[in-house]
Design an enzyme around this catalytic site. Structure first.
Site, short mmCIF file in Angstrom:
data_model
loop_
_atom_site.label_atom_id
_atom_site.label_comp_id
_atom_site.label_asym_id
_atom_site.label_seq_id
_atom_site.Cartn_x
_atom_site.Cartn_y
_atom_site.Cartn_z
N THR A 237 169.13 74.87 -29.70
CA THR A 237 169.38 74.96 -31.13
C THR A 237 170.37 73.89 -31.61
O THR A 237 170.11 73.20 -32.59
CB THR A 237 169.94 76.35 -31.45
OG1 THR A 237 170.95 76.63 -30.48
CG2 THR A 237 168.88 77.42 -31.40
N PHE A 366 171.29 81.25 -39.09
CA PHE A 366 171.82 81.93 -37.91
C PHE A 366 171.46 83.41 -37.93
O PHE A 366 172.11 84.21 -37.26
CB PHE A 366 173.34 81.77 -37.85
CG PHE A 366 173.80 80.36 -37.66
CD1 PHE A 366 173.72 79.74 -36.41
CD2 PHE A 366 174.30 79.62 -38.73
CE1 PHE A 366 174.15 78.44 -36.23
CE2 PHE A 366 174.74 78.30 -38.55
CZ PHE A 366 174.66 77.71 -37.30
N CYS A 373 173.67 85.34 -35.03
CA CYS A 373 174.00 84.46 -33.91
C CYS A 373 175.49 84.55 -33.57
O CYS A 373 176.33 84.32 -34.43
CB CYS A 373 173.65 83.03 -34.28
SG CYS A 373 174.20 81.84 -33.06
#
Ligand code: HEM
Length: 429
Positions: A237, A366, A373
């Protein structure tokens, strides 16, 4: 007469050979299996489809076994055969998610569309870690395996044997790393202050819950799964965020200049540090805008495990709800008529003000909620430091060989890589 029949049955059973009994049992098992298959591949999806259509949802019709998968693969293959035209480079949704894009065009609303990929109904709703943290990991091999498993997953959703072989190999590498570390700890070596060390500590400890019940921490299998998650979630990511940032800043050199100016103002030629990073405004705006237009995670899925009502629709258990981050991040209703354009300036007054409807929650690279996240701050810190160090030393532009071709291999990648031309800045040391 009744006795006669009974005797006849008893006789015929008694006379039946073991082979015919076995044949009968196999036939019965096959029948059960066929009934289960029919339920799984046709009756259950059709029931689900009817229940959702009855509530006003529209979309493609469920097709036996493959749902929309064949059509999806056909569209994806066609879309990937050519790059995105450079006059509107950020307009790449039809290339990355052609089936969803078409479904939305045909069925108008972003909010509720049925598609049946992978034999399930899907519903659109509106509403690094770097190798140093895993000092024992062998990133190149693991990375190659993760990438390969991503390619296989996304290419055909099949080839299960290959997927399983890769998964076994990843696990065996990780198990080897863990055993080595455990042995070192047993031999009295100081435990390493890294993520693996923390996870292993939990493996050795016992915890007491509120009722005083004691239970062991994480099992080795759980640690392996956590390592896989962190490695993939953390590496890929952040790496693609930086990649797309280089692309965007090459396409928009005025923002590259502004970001460099800020970096030089805050850090001069010194290495970026944590205090300075928190003062970076332009760089933050740039990263947010890249995360908006090029979110590494383009889609998140959640499956209903029991019937639930959402936005006035009752979803039965087993429905896959897809949150199409990529689409919502460019929804003109939320972002305005220039939603498809690269303009970090929209984040000048923070995330909430960037969106036309601050309450809409239309920016969630996120994720959101309890499963947000956990690495988001770390990822942004890492990206700012890395970008800062590049901007301090180099000016960059896309090589003429670059073809703008975003596509998904689990995360959003450049299909043909990103060749850039770096020009070392004078006095950059
Ligand atoms: C630009 C970088 C990153 C992006 C865009 C990103 C995005 C996301 C998203 C969207 C999710 C939710 C997925 C879902 O629930 O379906 C997620 C979860 C997660 N991320 Fe990240 N992530 C990034 C960097 C990182 C880093 C650097 C780490 C670790 C150091 C990390 C660790 C995790 C973990 C462990 C989860 C699972 C959390 C949970 O399920 O409770 N991520 N990330």
């Amino acid at each position: 007469m009744g006795i006669g029949i009974g005797t006849g049955v008893a006789l015929s059973l008694g006379e039946a050979s073991p082979w015919s009994l076995l044949g009968g049992a196999v036939a019965a098992l096959l029948l059960v299996w066929a009934a289960q298959m029919l339920e799984w591949a046709w009756l259950a999806p059709r029931r689900m489809e009817r229940a959702l259509r009855a509530q006003g949802l529209r979309g493609t019709q469920y097709r036996f076994l493959h749902g929309d998968l064949t059509e999806d693969l056909r569209l994806v293959t066609a879309a990937r055969s050519k790059p995105v035209p450079m006059d509107r480079p950020h307009d790449f949704i039809p290339r990355v998610a052609p089936l969803l894009h078409r479904a939305l065009e045909e069925h108008v609303s972003l909010y509720r569309v049925l598609i049946s990929v992978r034999m399930k109904m899907q519903h659109l709703v509106s509403d690094t870690t770097k190798a140093d943290k895993f000092s024992y990991f062998r990133p190149s091999k693991l990375n190659a395996l993760f990438n390969l498993s991503g390619v296989i997953t996304s290419q055909a959703y099949q080839n299960n044997r290959r997927m399983k072989a890769i998964d076994r190999e990843i696990k065996s590498i990780l198990r080897g790393i863990i055993e080595k570390r455990q042995k070192a700890t047993k031999n009295g070596e100081a435990s390493k202050d890294d993520l693996l060390g923390l996870l292993l500590q939990s493996n050795m400890d016992y915890y007491s819950d509120e009722d005083g019940k004691s239970s062991k921490g994480m099992t080795v299998e759980e640690i392996i799964e956590e390592c896989k998650l962190f490695y993939f979630a953390g590496m890929e990511t952040t790496a693609v965020l930086l990649t797309w940032t280089m692309v965007a800043l090459s396409m928009h050199p005025e923002w590259q200049d502004r970001a460099r100016e800020e970096i030089l103002q805050v850090f001069g030629r010194n290495k970026p540090d944590i205090n300075g990073v928190s003062r970076l405004k332009v760089v933050t705006m740039v990263l947010y805008e890249v995360l908006r237009l090029y979110p590494p995670v383009v889609m998140m899925n959640r499956r209903t495990y029991k019937e639930i009502e959402l936005g006035g629709v009752r979803y039965p258990a087993g429905v896959m709800l897809s949150l199409p981050v990529l689409f919502i991040h460019r929804d003109a209703a939320a972002w305005g008529h220039d939603a498809g354009e690269f303009d970090p300036g929209r984040f000048a007054e923070g995330v909430a003000r960037a969106c036309k409807d601050p309450g809409a929650g239309a920016f969630f690279p996120f994720s959101w909620g309890p499963r947000i996240c956990i690495g988001q701050n770390f990822a942004l810190l890492e990206a700012k430091v890395a970008l800062g160090m590049i901007l301090q030393r180099f000016a960059f532009e896309l090589s003429p060989a670059y073809a703008h071709a975003p596509y998904t291999v689990l995360t959003l990648h450049p299909q043909h890589g990103v060749p850039v031309r770096l020009r070392r800045l004078r006095s950059s040391g």
